[in-house]
Structures are given as structure tokens and as C-alpha cells.
Design a protein around this motif. Sequence first.
Motif, PDB file in Angstrom:
ATOM      1  N   PHE A 178       9.720  28.327 -14.876  1.00  0.00           N
ATOM      2  CA  PHE A 178      11.178  28.415 -14.713  1.00  0.00           C
ATOM      3  C   PHE A 178      11.633  27.642 -13.481  1.00  0.00           C
ATOM      4  O   PHE A 178      12.631  26.901 -13.520  1.00  0.00           O
ATOM      5  CB  PHE A 178      11.602  29.880 -14.600  1.00  0.00           C
ATOM      6  CG  PHE A 178      12.995  30.059 -14.070  1.00  0.00           C
ATOM      7  CD1 PHE A 178      14.098  29.738 -14.849  1.00  0.00           C
ATOM      8  CD2 PHE A 178      13.208  30.523 -12.769  1.00  0.00           C
ATOM      9  CE1 PHE A 178      15.395  29.883 -14.349  1.00  0.00           C
ATOM     10  CE2 PHE A 178      14.493  30.674 -12.269  1.00  0.00           C
ATOM     11  CZ  PHE A 178      15.592  30.350 -13.058  1.00  0.00           C
ATOM     12  N   LEU A 179      10.930  27.808 -12.372  1.00  0.00           N
ATOM     13  CA  LEU A 179      11.304  27.110 -11.140  1.00  0.00           C
ATOM     14  C   LEU A 179      11.225  25.600 -11.340  1.00  0.00           C
ATOM     15  O   LEU A 179      12.065  24.857 -10.826  1.00  0.00           O
ATOM     16  CB  LEU A 179      10.388  27.543  -9.995  1.00  0.00           C
ATOM     17  CG  LEU A 179      10.723  26.950  -8.617  1.00  0.00           C
ATOM     18  CD1 LEU A 179      12.142  27.301  -8.196  1.00  0.00           C
ATOM     19  CD2 LEU A 179       9.714  27.439  -7.574  1.00  0.00           C
ATOM     20  N   MET A 180      10.237  25.128 -12.090  1.00  0.00           N
ATOM     21  CA  MET A 180      10.136  23.703 -12.388  1.00  0.00           C
ATOM     22  C   MET A 180      11.363  23.226 -13.156  1.00  0.00           C
ATOM     23  O   MET A 180      11.997  22.211 -12.810  1.00  0.00           O
ATOM     24  CB  MET A 180       8.868  23.425 -13.194  1.00  0.00           C
ATOM     25  CG  MET A 180       8.682  21.959 -13.596  1.00  0.00           C
ATOM     26  SD  MET A 180       9.589  21.438 -15.094  1.00  0.00           S
ATOM     27  CE  MET A 180       8.712  22.332 -16.371  1.00  0.00           C
ATOM     28  N   ALA A 181      11.719  23.953 -14.229  1.00  0.00           N
ATOM     29  CA  ALA A 181      12.838  23.535 -15.061  1.00  0.00           C
ATOM     30  C   ALA A 181      14.155  23.549 -14.279  1.00  0.00           C
ATOM     31  O   ALA A 181      14.988  22.640 -14.409  1.00  0.00           O
ATOM     32  CB  ALA A 181      12.936  24.440 -16.287  1.00  0.00           C
ATOM     33  N   LEU A 182      14.348  24.591 -13.456  1.00  0.00           N
ATOM     34  CA  LEU A 182      15.563  24.683 -12.646  1.00  0.00           C
ATOM     35  C   LEU A 182      15.622  23.570 -11.606  1.00  0.00           C
ATOM     36  O   LEU A 182      16.658  22.923 -11.421  1.00  0.00           O
ATOM     37  CB  LEU A 182      15.611  26.049 -11.955  1.00  0.00           C
ATOM     38  CG  LEU A 182      16.805  26.294 -11.024  1.00  0.00           C
ATOM     39  CD1 LEU A 182      18.117  26.213 -11.794  1.00  0.00           C
ATOM     40  CD2 LEU A 182      16.667  27.643 -10.324  1.00  0.00           C
ATOM     41  N   SER A 183      14.503  23.317 -10.952  1.00  0.00           N
ATOM     42  CA  SER A 183      14.453  22.269  -9.925  1.00  0.00           C
ATOM     43  C   SER A 183      14.723  20.902 -10.532  1.00  0.00           C
ATOM     44  O   SER A 183      15.444  20.075  -9.954  1.00  0.00           O
ATOM     45  CB  SER A 183      13.089  22.288  -9.231  1.00  0.00           C
ATOM     46  OG  SER A 183      12.855  23.522  -8.589  1.00  0.00           O
ATOM     47  N   ALA A 184      14.143  20.657 -11.698  1.00  0.00           N
ATOM     48  CA  ALA A 184      14.355  19.376 -12.367  1.00  0.00           C
ATOM     49  C   ALA A 184      15.830  19.174 -12.699  1.00  0.00           C
ATOM     50  O   ALA A 184      16.383  18.077 -12.548  1.00  0.00           O
ATOM     51  CB  ALA A 184      13.508  19.312 -13.635  1.00  0.00           C
ATOM     52  N   LYS A 185      16.461  20.243 -13.156  1.00  0.00           N
ATOM     53  CA  LYS A 185      17.886  20.160 -13.480  1.00  0.00           C
ATOM     54  C   LYS A 185      18.702  19.831 -12.241  1.00  0.00           C
ATOM     55  O   LYS A 185      19.629  19.009 -12.279  1.00  0.00           O
ATOM     56  CB  LYS A 185      18.344  21.503 -14.060  1.00  0.00           C
ATOM     57  CG  LYS A 185      19.706  21.458 -14.735  1.00  0.00           C
ATOM     58  CD  LYS A 185      19.591  20.790 -16.098  1.00  0.00           C
ATOM     59  CE  LYS A 185      20.893  20.928 -16.869  1.00  0.00           C
ATOM     60  NZ  LYS A 185      20.804  20.266 -18.198  1.00  0.00           N
ATOM     61  N   LEU A 186      18.352  20.440 -11.126  1.00  0.00           N
ATOM     62  CA  LEU A 186      19.102  20.243  -9.888  1.00  0.00           C
ATOM     63  C   LEU A 186      18.981  18.816  -9.357  1.00  0.00           C
ATOM     64  O   LEU A 186      19.941  18.273  -8.790  1.00  0.00           O
ATOM     65  CB  LEU A 186      18.625  21.231  -8.820  1.00  0.00           C
ATOM     66  CG  LEU A 186      18.973  22.705  -9.060  1.00  0.00           C
ATOM     67  CD1 LEU A 186      18.305  23.587  -8.010  1.00  0.00           C
ATOM     68  CD2 LEU A 186      20.487  22.919  -9.054  1.00  0.00           C
ATOM     69  N   VAL A 187      17.805  18.190  -9.540  1.00  0.00           N
ATOM     70  CA  VAL A 187      17.597  16.844  -8.976  1.00  0.00           C
ATOM     71  C   VAL A 187      17.777  15.738 -10.003  1.00  0.00           C
ATOM     72  O   VAL A 187      17.580  14.563  -9.708  1.00  0.00           O
ATOM     73  CB  VAL A 187      16.190  16.739  -8.325  1.00  0.00           C
ATOM     74  CG1 VAL A 187      16.032  17.767  -7.218  1.00  0.00           C
ATOM     75  CG2 VAL A 187      15.078  16.891  -9.370  1.00  0.00           C
ATOM     76  N   LEU A 233      17.170  25.125 -19.953  1.00  0.00           N
ATOM     77  CA  LEU A 233      17.258  24.061 -18.952  1.00  0.00           C
ATOM     78  C   LEU A 233      16.600  22.761 -19.401  1.00  0.00           C
ATOM     79  O   LEU A 233      16.789  21.719 -18.778  1.00  0.00           O
ATOM     80  CB  LEU A 233      16.597  24.532 -17.644  1.00  0.00           C
ATOM     81  CG  LEU A 233      17.340  25.631 -16.874  1.00  0.00           C
ATOM     82  CD1 LEU A 233      16.419  26.256 -15.823  1.00  0.00           C
ATOM     83  CD2 LEU A 233      18.602  25.074 -16.220  1.00  0.00           C
ATOM     84  N   ALA A 234      15.826  22.797 -20.480  1.00  0.00           N
ATOM     85  CA  ALA A 234      15.044  21.637 -20.912  1.00  0.00           C
ATOM     86  C   ALA A 234      15.919  20.548 -21.526  1.00  0.00           C
ATOM     87  O   ALA A 234      16.934  20.826 -22.178  1.00  0.00           O
ATOM     88  CB  ALA A 234      13.977  22.068 -21.915  1.00  0.00           C
ATOM     89  N   SER A 235      15.505  19.305 -21.338  1.00  0.00           N
ATOM     90  CA  SER A 235      16.180  18.157 -21.958  1.00  0.00           C
ATOM     91  C   SER A 235      15.729  17.956 -23.398  1.00  0.00           C
ATOM     92  O   SER A 235      16.486  17.423 -24.223  1.00  0.00           O
ATOM     93  CB  SER A 235      15.882  16.881 -21.161  1.00  0.00           C
ATOM     94  OG  SER A 235      16.088  17.064 -19.781  1.00  0.00           O
TER      95      SER A 235
END
Length: 419
Positions: free
Chosen positions: A127-136, A165-167
Motif C-alpha cells: 500500500f505504501l508503495m502504491a500511495l508513494s508512487a501516486k504522490l510522485v 491507486l494502481a495505473s
Amino acid sequence: MSDAGAVRVAFFGLLGSGNLGNHGSFEALLAFLRTRHPDFEISCVCSGPDEFERQYGIPAVAITWYQAHGPGRSRLDSVARKAFGKIADLVRMPRLLRAYDVVIVPGMGVFETTLRMRPWGWPYAQFLMALSAKLVGTKTAFVNVGANVAHERSLRWLFTSTARLASFRSYRDDYSRDSMQKMGVDTSRDDVYPDLAFALPEPVAPTSTVQQPPVVGLGVMTYYGTNADRSRADEVYAAYTAKIVEFARWLVDHGYRIRLVTGDPSDGSVVEAVDEDLRRTRPALVEDMLVIEPTETLGELMTQLAAVDIVVASRYHNVVAALKLSKPTISISYGTKSDILMEQMRLAEFRQSIQSLDVTRLIEQFSALEARATTLVPAMRARNAEFSAALDQQFDALSAALFGTDPVRRLAVDIEQGD
């Protein structure tokens, strides 16, 4: 984009820790990228970066701060480090993912609860990966992943939040997509394709003119049950192992040679149990009738299975590898995903639940499967051809969704048209 203009792609997952299924999914997507997008820069964010780099020569970093720095000198120190790591990762993960254009989670059971797990472990890290990716502004792709309906609130929230959050999302069976939909995720744009392992190259089967006893690939795993079995995990493990040992004895007594196969380093304890039992109870047979050879990749496992006649396996990707090779297979299933796979291969009658494994019935299924092997194999080969074609379509869709083009195929079209 990097200074050189190349697309920067990072794989993300439980890689470098010895799980052959996870590595098989990764290898299939790695081959896709290297074939169709050879100029891309490839890295990995994984649970075992040192081992991953050793195996593949690809740059890798740890998923979490704690994995990167290791435990402390005492239990209290380790607990403190874990607590600090959870906070540090809130800053570390976005900084890390800013270095990539696309992050790919390659075909693992990342939304499944078929085995024991804690919410603050892999589910939270994902989850933290997906959220971080969205933010950056980094794209994320969950490719051919597995899922089931999570009944624990914390797991359900982490799974659904991550998926939203996934593309790009695709699943390895309808059950996985339906499970995500039941948990509230809009899956109307998500597709289903066969497991990525069906895209791996098939090893050449060895040939021999010497008459050999039939060989059975016996796939084992350290099975402790699900989260619901935590209070009786040791009992579950002991019962499963005892039944595997009993079946191994029957195979040896009836003239079958056993090749023990695994899917994770932890499975070694069951391998040892079988080996020790046969050395104690069948000392005159064990040297000739039992083969134990460790493997590091799903490709190596498939090479071993290419030399067997029938497969009886527990781990999902042991079953996948056997079916990929069109080997008559019995699945000792610990999850719906294995049952679905056997149904797709029209082998539904040759499966059992790991929770209620019955050795007498297993022997009956084995005998029936062996008797029908020659008629089943052609149908399995036909299904494999269908799976391979479907995965080619998946790779087309992935190129279009993540990279906007498929340069290798575009070049082929241009040449064909004389451009």
C-alpha cells in the motif's frame, strides 16, 4: 525519464527470498521487457536485494528501511528498529520511487489471504508503495495478480486501497477479479489472462534409451494453514507432512522413483521429513528411488519436471510449472486459485484440498491419472497454446497502457509496410 531518455522500470515484490513462483512471474515479465523494450533501464525494489542482484545482475534495493538495515543486537533493539523503520519508510518510499517511471508488481498472489500474513507486513508495504508512487507521479502496474475476498477489515482496506491507486491491473483468473469487485474495487477496465508462468520458455525434455522406472515429481510445501489456523498451526503442519510421507512410502513401494520439488526455501523441512523417513523405513530403496536437487528459479524447476512422468504438487507454481509442461498432474490445493487452474486444464477430478487431504483417495486419483495420461496430454498441449496466445495479447495491452507504444512491434509493422 533518465538523463539518457530511457524509461526507468522497477519491479516490486517479494523477490530475492527464494520463492520460485514469484521469480517465475518476474522472469516472464523481464523477458517481455527485454524483448519488446530493450532500451529500458530495469531495477528492482524487493525483499532480498543482495540475492536478487547475485541471480540476475540487476540493481536492487530493499523494500523497507528495516530490511536494508537489519535487526538489532537484542530483541528490544529489533523492535525499536522496526518501529523507527515504519516511520522512516513514510519518507524513504516516495524518495525511492521518484527515481522510476513505472513500477511493476509481477503476477504474485498479492491480494490473497490463503496463507498466514500480518497486515503491517507485506500488505502495508505494498500500500505504501502504491500511495508513494501516486504522490510522485510514477505509474504502477499489478500484472496478472491473484486475489480473494479478505474478511479481516485491515487487510481488506489495504488491498482495496492499493488496487485503487494502481495505473494498470490485470488478474490471473476470473475469481481474482470478481473478488476485488466484491470488495468494492471497480474492475470494469481490468482484464484476466493466464498465469505469467505460461509465458516462460519450455525446457527440452531429456531423452534416454535406457529403461527407467516411472518418475513422480512430488511437490511439497511447509503448510501451516491460514490466519484462521494460527492457534493450531503446528498441528496442521504435522498432519500434512505425515500424509506426504505416507504417500511417498507408497510410491517407493510400488516401484516409482520420486523427485522431490519445492517452491520456497522453507519447504526444506518437509523434504527432510520425507528423506529421513525413507532412509529409516526403506534403506535399501532410498538411494535409487529418491532424488533431491535444489533449484533457484522456476526455469530450473521446469527443467527438473521435464524429466518426470506424473506430478503431485501442493504449491501453486509447482502445479503451474507441471501444467505448462503438459504433465499429468494432481493438485493438493491450498487455495481456490489451484482449483481454478485445474478446471481450466480440464483436470478438476484430479485435485484435493490440502486441509482434508486423504491419502487413500490420493492413491486412487494417482492410479486413474496414470491410466489416462496418454489421452490427457494432447488436450493439455492445446490449452497451453491458447494460454500462450492470450499472454501475447496481455503484453500488447501492457505496452500500450504503460509505455504508449510497443517499439519492437511498431518497427516490424513499418518494415512490413516499407516505411
